[in-house]
Design a protein around this motif. Structure first.
Motif, PDB file in Angstrom:
ATOM      1  N   GLU A 131      36.863  47.181  63.762  1.00 41.27           N
ATOM      2  CA  GLU A 131      36.906  45.715  64.058  1.00 41.27           C
ATOM      3  C   GLU A 131      35.966  45.076  63.275  1.00 41.27           C
ATOM      4  O   GLU A 131      36.113  43.855  63.058  1.00 41.27           O
ATOM      5  CB  GLU A 131      36.629  45.586  65.626  1.00 41.27           C
ATOM      6  CG  GLU A 131      37.771  46.062  66.734  1.00 41.27           C
ATOM      7  CD  GLU A 131      38.037  47.523  66.693  1.00 41.27           C
ATOM      8  OE1 GLU A 131      37.000  48.186  66.322  1.00 41.27           O
ATOM      9  OE2 GLU A 131      39.193  47.786  67.195  1.00 41.27           O
ATOM     10  N   THR A 132      34.816  45.459  62.927  1.00 42.73           N
ATOM     11  CA  THR A 132      33.836  44.834  62.100  1.00 42.73           C
ATOM     12  C   THR A 132      34.469  44.682  60.732  1.00 42.73           C
ATOM     13  O   THR A 132      33.702  43.732  59.985  1.00 42.73           O
ATOM     14  CB  THR A 132      32.617  45.623  61.862  1.00 42.73           C
ATOM     15  OG1 THR A 132      32.777  46.975  61.520  1.00 42.73           O
ATOM     16  CG2 THR A 132      32.013  45.868  63.542  1.00 42.73           C
ATOM     17  N   ALA A 133      35.531  45.130  60.233  1.00 40.10           N
ATOM     18  CA  ALA A 133      36.172  45.090  59.112  1.00 40.10           C
ATOM     19  C   ALA A 133      37.190  44.057  58.713  1.00 40.10           C
ATOM     20  O   ALA A 133      37.581  43.672  57.679  1.00 40.10           O
ATOM     21  CB  ALA A 133      36.537  46.272  58.262  1.00 40.10           C
ATOM     22  N   LEU A 134      37.686  43.732  59.992  1.00 42.82           N
ATOM     23  CA  LEU A 134      38.715  42.717  60.066  1.00 42.82           C
ATOM     24  C   LEU A 134      38.388  41.427  59.134  1.00 42.82           C
ATOM     25  O   LEU A 134      37.295  40.789  59.588  1.00 42.82           O
ATOM     26  CB  LEU A 134      39.100  42.161  61.522  1.00 42.82           C
ATOM     27  CG  LEU A 134      39.940  43.405  62.458  1.00 42.82           C
ATOM     28  CD1 LEU A 134      39.777  42.964  63.988  1.00 42.82           C
ATOM     29  CD2 LEU A 134      40.959  43.593  62.013  1.00 42.82           C
ATOM     30  N   GLY A 135      39.371  41.294  58.350  1.00 40.99           N
ATOM     31  CA  GLY A 135      39.179  39.966  57.707  1.00 40.99           C
ATOM     32  C   GLY A 135      38.230  39.939  56.669  1.00 40.99           C
ATOM     33  O   GLY A 135      38.082  38.824  55.761  1.00 40.99           O
ATOM     34  N   ARG A 136      37.318  40.870  56.195  1.00 42.20           N
ATOM     35  CA  ARG A 136      36.557  41.011  55.297  1.00 42.20           C
ATOM     36  C   ARG A 136      36.964  41.059  53.998  1.00 42.20           C
ATOM     37  O   ARG A 136      38.489  41.495  53.928  1.00 42.20           O
ATOM     38  CB  ARG A 136      35.618  42.341  55.330  1.00 42.20           C
ATOM     39  CG  ARG A 136      34.418  42.111  56.578  1.00 42.20           C
ATOM     40  CD  ARG A 136      33.694  43.637  56.441  1.00 42.20           C
ATOM     41  NE  ARG A 136      33.000  43.424  55.192  1.00 42.20           N
ATOM     42  CZ  ARG A 136      31.693  42.957  55.072  1.00 42.20           C
ATOM     43  NH1 ARG A 136      31.009  42.424  56.144  1.00 42.20           N
ATOM     44  NH2 ARG A 136      31.214  43.186  53.920  1.00 42.20           N
ATOM     45  N   ASP A 137      36.395  40.471  52.876  1.00 40.53           N
ATOM     46  CA  ASP A 137      37.065  40.536  51.663  1.00 40.53           C
ATOM     47  C   ASP A 137      36.767  41.980  51.168  1.00 40.53           C
ATOM     48  O   ASP A 137      37.562  42.173  50.064  1.00 40.53           O
ATOM     49  CB  ASP A 137      36.111  39.602  50.655  1.00 40.53           C
ATOM     50  CG  ASP A 137      36.383  38.113  51.080  1.00 40.53           C
ATOM     51  OD1 ASP A 137      37.387  37.937  51.621  1.00 40.53           O
ATOM     52  OD2 ASP A 137      35.539  37.310  50.759  1.00 40.53           O
ATOM     53  N   THR A 138      35.816  42.786  51.512  1.00 45.76           N
ATOM     54  CA  THR A 138      35.645  43.926  50.957  1.00 45.76           C
ATOM     55  C   THR A 138      34.964  45.098  51.637  1.00 45.76           C
ATOM     56  O   THR A 138      34.439  44.791  52.819  1.00 45.76           O
ATOM     57  CB  THR A 138      34.705  44.170  49.543  1.00 45.76           C
ATOM     58  OG1 THR A 138      34.765  45.281  48.770  1.00 45.76           O
ATOM     59  CG2 THR A 138      33.210  43.498  50.013  1.00 45.76           C
ATOM     60  N   THR A 139      35.082  46.391  51.716  1.00 45.24           N
ATOM     61  CA  THR A 139      34.581  47.495  52.490  1.00 45.24           C
ATOM     62  C   THR A 139      34.523  48.537  51.675  1.00 45.24           C
ATOM     63  O   THR A 139      35.150  48.651  50.420  1.00 45.24           O
ATOM     64  CB  THR A 139      35.197  47.663  53.652  1.00 45.24           C
ATOM     65  OG1 THR A 139      34.276  48.479  54.400  1.00 45.24           O
ATOM     66  CG2 THR A 139      36.670  48.276  53.506  1.00 45.24           C
ATOM     67  N   ARG A 140      33.765  49.546  51.865  1.00 45.72           N
ATOM     68  CA  ARG A 140      33.484  50.854  51.293  1.00 45.72           C
ATOM     69  C   ARG A 140      33.858  51.929  52.246  1.00 45.72           C
ATOM     70  O   ARG A 140      33.330  52.039  53.418  1.00 45.72           O
ATOM     71  CB  ARG A 140      32.111  51.073  50.808  1.00 45.72           C
ATOM     72  CG  ARG A 140      31.742  52.574  50.594  1.00 45.72           C
ATOM     73  CD  ARG A 140      30.189  52.483  50.218  1.00 45.72           C
ATOM     74  NE  ARG A 140      29.455  53.616  49.957  1.00 45.72           N
ATOM     75  CZ  ARG A 140      28.863  54.158  51.292  1.00 45.72           C
ATOM     76  NH1 ARG A 140      28.901  53.699  52.342  1.00 45.72           N
ATOM     77  NH2 ARG A 140      28.251  55.482  50.908  1.00 45.72           N
ATOM     78  N   VAL A 141      34.979  52.678  52.025  1.00 43.59           N
ATOM     79  CA  VAL A 141      35.407  53.818  52.619  1.00 43.59           C
ATOM     80  C   VAL A 141      34.152  55.081  52.389  1.00 43.59           C
ATOM     81  O   VAL A 141      34.005  55.497  51.347  1.00 43.59           O
ATOM     82  CB  VAL A 141      36.859  54.464  52.533  1.00 43.59           C
ATOM     83  CG1 VAL A 141      36.990  55.703  53.186  1.00 43.59           C
ATOM     84  CG2 VAL A 141      37.566  53.491  52.937  1.00 43.59           C
ATOM     85  N   VAL A 142      33.456  55.540  53.246  1.00 38.74           N
ATOM     86  CA  VAL A 142      32.405  56.583  53.238  1.00 38.74           C
ATOM     87  C   VAL A 142      32.816  57.676  52.592  1.00 38.74           C
ATOM     88  O   VAL A 142      34.164  58.236  52.506  1.00 38.74           O
ATOM     89  CB  VAL A 142      31.343  56.512  54.097  1.00 38.74           C
ATOM     90  CG1 VAL A 142      30.941  55.240  54.718  1.00 38.74           C
ATOM     91  CG2 VAL A 142      32.160  57.444  55.473  1.00 38.74           C
ATOM     92  N   SER A 143      31.948  58.579  52.143  1.00 45.37           N
ATOM     93  CA  SER A 143      32.415  59.800  51.482  1.00 45.37           C
ATOM     94  C   SER A 143      32.978  61.105  52.266  1.00 45.37           C
ATOM     95  O   SER A 143      33.085  60.621  53.691  1.00 45.37           O
ATOM     96  CB  SER A 143      31.149  60.602  50.802  1.00 45.37           C
ATOM     97  OG  SER A 143      30.397  61.061  51.857  1.00 45.37           O
ATOM     98  N   CYS A 144      33.548  61.975  51.896  1.00 45.32           N
ATOM     99  CA  CYS A 144      34.464  62.813  52.634  1.00 45.32           C
ATOM    100  C   CYS A 144      33.519  63.365  53.647  1.00 45.32           C
ATOM    101  O   CYS A 144      33.570  63.514  54.883  1.00 45.32           O
ATOM    102  CB  CYS A 144      35.061  63.895  51.607  1.00 45.32           C
ATOM    103  SG  CYS A 144      33.735  64.687  50.468  1.00 45.32           S
TER     104      CYS A 144
END
Length: 351
Positions: A131-144
């Motif tokens: 939910e905190t990523a909704l509508g953001r311009d960018t994010t980072r998927v964390v490592s494996c």
């Protein structure tokens, strides 16, 4: 906001990028507009055979790719004019230099765990903070490894039984396709710093996790192994702990008494199950050696680093573009399209 399919670009067609591209194609609400690379070798030629539109990262790469006979649809700059979001799977430092280019093009962007949290100001694991990523311009998927930590400890935290966790990570030496020129041999190398970076990285997703990780690099290429010692908030039964893991997405059980005794046997099973590239997107948690003593929990699991972050990247596409507001619905949709399970073999026993 998006009445049609979300238009996706994948920049970097390597170990992770090619898997993201295939996963995008499997989604009914997404369109893979193109993949980008600098390579002219067999990897990008496979993309051509699959019918994926191929773009060069820049004009210099374009010249070399044309000489190699790669049919190009244009350059990265051309592709950015045609998409809503780009999944960046380029190498470290290259990826961070791309952010301003994406912003200038008005394109949303997703980076992988090799980049720092500070690049995007947001780190993503679907079950924890969609939910905190909704509508953001960018994010980072964390490592494996960090993804696996958030999935498993997040499951215990959601059940209200997690107090603190201490984990030892036995990391693979290198990716299999690089084993001819990279990685350690005939040794085990402890990482210099304790905690290793995975624990603090998990706290970028769940800030109040009490977690410390220790990591070593071993001379194998199959996958990573985690061994965890967890203090619970209270005495709990083994069944209660297993139920917490069963309720969480993207955790699947392994059983030693069914022959899944090591990292290699698990991956052999993935191939037998017909998984693309033999991939395991789930955390493979050994059910029959999970042990609870009063308020202490001990367990082991396997992390297949080439694939585990792929479903998270798909969910991040939905979150940034806002085509699905409910994180659990996105997870369910992604998992159904890719074929994630809670039990790898239908007749697996449950204690």
């Amino acid at each position: 906001m998006y009445s049609q399919k979300v238009r996706v670009a994948v920049n970097g067609y390597g170990v992770i990028g090619k898997r993201i591209a295939d996963a995008v194609v499997a989604q009914e609400d997404m369109e893979l507009v193109g993949v980008v690379d600098i390579s002219s070798d067999w990897r990008i030629k496979v993309a051509v055979q699959k019918g994926y539109p191929v773009f060069a990262s820049d004009s210099e790469a374009a010249d070399l790719m044309r000489i190699a006979g790669i049919p190009l649809a244009g350059t990265l700059d051309d592709l950015l004019k045609r998409v809503d979001v780009v999944a960046d799977a380029t190498p470290k430092k290259v990826a961070s230099s791309n952010l301003e280019k994406y912003r200038a093009a008005g394109v949303k962007s997703i980076f992988q765990g090799g980049e720092k949290h500070s690049l995007t100001g947001h780190s993503f694991v679907a079950q924890a903070n969609y939910e905190t990523a909704l509508g953001r311009d960018t994010t980072r998927v964390v490592s494996c490894n960090t993804t696996s930590i958030v999935r498993t400890l997040g499951a215990l935290k959601s059940a209200g039984i997690l107090k603190k966790a201490r984990g030892v990570l036995v990391r693979r030496a290198t990716d299999p396709w690089e084993s001819d020129h990279s990685g350690v041999m005939n040794t085990v190398v402890p990482e210099k710093d304790i905690p290793s970076h995975q624990g603090p990285d998990a706290q970028t997703v769940i800030p109040d996790l009490d977690v410390i990780t220790i990591a070593v690099k071993a001379a194998h290429t199959t996958s990573h192994l985690h061994s965890w010692s967890v203090q619970l908030t209270r005495s709990a039964s083994r069944d209660e702990v297993l139920e917490a893991f069963r309720k969480a997405p993207r955790i699947a059980f392994l059983r030693m008494d069914e022959g899944m005794v090591a990292l290699n046997s698990t991956l052999e099973m993935m191939s037998d199950l017909g998984r693309p590239r033999g991939d395991m997107w789930e955390v493979g948690l050994w059910e029959d050696n999970l042990t609870v003593q009063d308020d202490e929990l001990f367990y082991n699991y396997q992390v297949y680093n080439q694939a585990i972050v792929v479903p998270e990247t798909i969910d991040a596409i939905r979150a940034l573009t806002g085509i699905e507001k409910d994180g659990m619905k996105s997870i369910a949709r992604t998992d159904q399209a890719l074929g994630l399970v809670h039990m790898f073999v239908e007749n697996t026993k449950s204690l």
